[in-house]
Design an enzyme around this catalytic site. Structure first.
Site, short mmCIF file in Angstrom:
data_model
loop_
_atom_site.label_atom_id
_atom_site.label_comp_id
_atom_site.label_asym_id
_atom_site.label_seq_id
_atom_site.Cartn_x
_atom_site.Cartn_y
_atom_site.Cartn_z
N HIS A 97 0.85 -1.19 0.00
CA HIS A 97 0.00 0.00 0.00
C HIS A 97 0.88 1.24 0.00
O HIS A 97 1.99 1.22 0.56
CB HIS A 97 -0.87 0.05 1.26
CG HIS A 97 -2.15 -0.72 1.17
ND1 HIS A 97 -2.76 -1.27 2.28
CD2 HIS A 97 -2.96 -1.02 0.13
CE1 HIS A 97 -3.88 -1.88 1.92
NE2 HIS A 97 -4.02 -1.74 0.63
N CYS A 138 -2.33 2.71 9.24
CA CYS A 138 -3.31 1.69 8.87
C CYS A 138 -4.50 1.70 9.82
O CYS A 138 -5.64 1.43 9.41
CB CYS A 138 -2.67 0.31 8.87
SG CYS A 138 -1.54 0.00 7.50
#
Length: 290
Positions: free
Chosen positions: A185, A283
């Site tokens: 990511h 996150c």
């Protein structure tokens, strides 16, 4: 390998000592009540490794307390059984100027999370909520820099989601290609430090990006702080900044030192249990920009 961080020179001797201004943020988080590692969808996950849900809850609570001690507003969404990665709130929505673009996960194991976050936004007064047609893992791959939305692709989010985000959120989008599966990511390879429109600043790990994307980042952020492999390897780039305070994993001290040389203040949290699923401070943290 050295853990030193390259700090590029900036314009004017006073720039390094320039006062940074924190701004109050609004975050959405989800307690890891059902956290475990029972499948592997990234290189950090190993279902054979023991995981402590209790320890994950303690680490998450300390992260939340850190935000609140810095004056930020933290809201919570109720965790759901059977969704052990729902704690990673950043992956379930992108909010810019009050517009909400939901998520569509690549891994079927996480697909159910998106609907619970969609409902949360509707229940909390958001009316401009759109669910994507392309695979889109939200703030995992979308990062607002103050001028443009940086958009990652290569492992999770489809390139077509970038054009969709531009249309729905109404902001310019710059595509960046990720090439190292450890940094699957964008938020594992880049942190926006200052999202002010006039002087945005980021820190990132160059080797996580394709050569063309590295050149794009150099053009957009010539004064960026370049992190080393050692900082990236502890998910040090999965940080959260309010323009002055930067929350980092406890191992990312070299990166923190470099950021403090630029006028930021580093705050360290232990995310070792959550990292077993490939997650860190960012996150766990969706920013609600209204």
């Amino acid at each position: 390998m050295s853990s030193a961080v390259e700090v590029r020179p900036v314009s004017g001797a006073s720039a390094l000592a320039a006062a940074r201004t924190p701004t109050t943020r609004r975050y959405l988080m989800c307690a890891p009540k059902f956290f475990t590692v029972e499948y592997a969808i990234n290189p950090w996950m190993d279902p054979s490794e023991p995981v402590s849900t209790e320890r994950a809850l303690e680490q998450w609570a300390e992260l939340k307390r850190t935000y609140e001690s810095l004056g930020h507003v933290v809201e919570e969404i109720e965790p759901q059984p059977g969704l052990p990665d729902m704690v990673f709130a950043a992956n379930s929505g992108t909010v810019v100027h009050g517009r909400v673009l939901g998520a569509r996960f690549r891994a079927p194991e996480r697909a159910g999370e998106a609907e619970f976050y969609r409902r949360w936004f509707l229940e909390h007064g958001f009316r401009d909520v759109v669910m994507p047609t392309n695979i889109n893992e939200a703030e995992g791959d979308f990062t607002w820099s103050g001028r443009v939305l940086l958009a990652g692709t290569g492992f999770r989010t489809d390139p077509g989601a970038h054009a969709e985000a531009q249309e729905i959120l109404g902001v310019p989008v710059v595509s960046l290609k990720l090439v190292d599966p450890r940094y699957y990511h964008l938020d594992t390879a880049l942190t926006v430090l200052d999202d002010s429109r006039d002087n945005p600043l980021v820190t990132y790990y160059p080797a996580a990006f394709s050569p063309g994307s590295q050149r794009v980042l150099e053009l957009l952020f010539p004064d960026a702080v370049l992190a080393t492999e050692a900082d990236a390897a502890c998910l040090g780039l999965n940080g959260v900044s309010d323009g002055y305070n930067v929350v980092l994993p406890v191992e990312a001290t070299a990166l923190g030192t470099a950021l403090e040389a630029r006028g930021f203040r580093a705050h360290y949290v232990d995310i070792s249990e959550l990292r077993k699923s490939g997650g860190g401070p960012k996150c766990c943290t969706m920013e609600i920009r209204v």
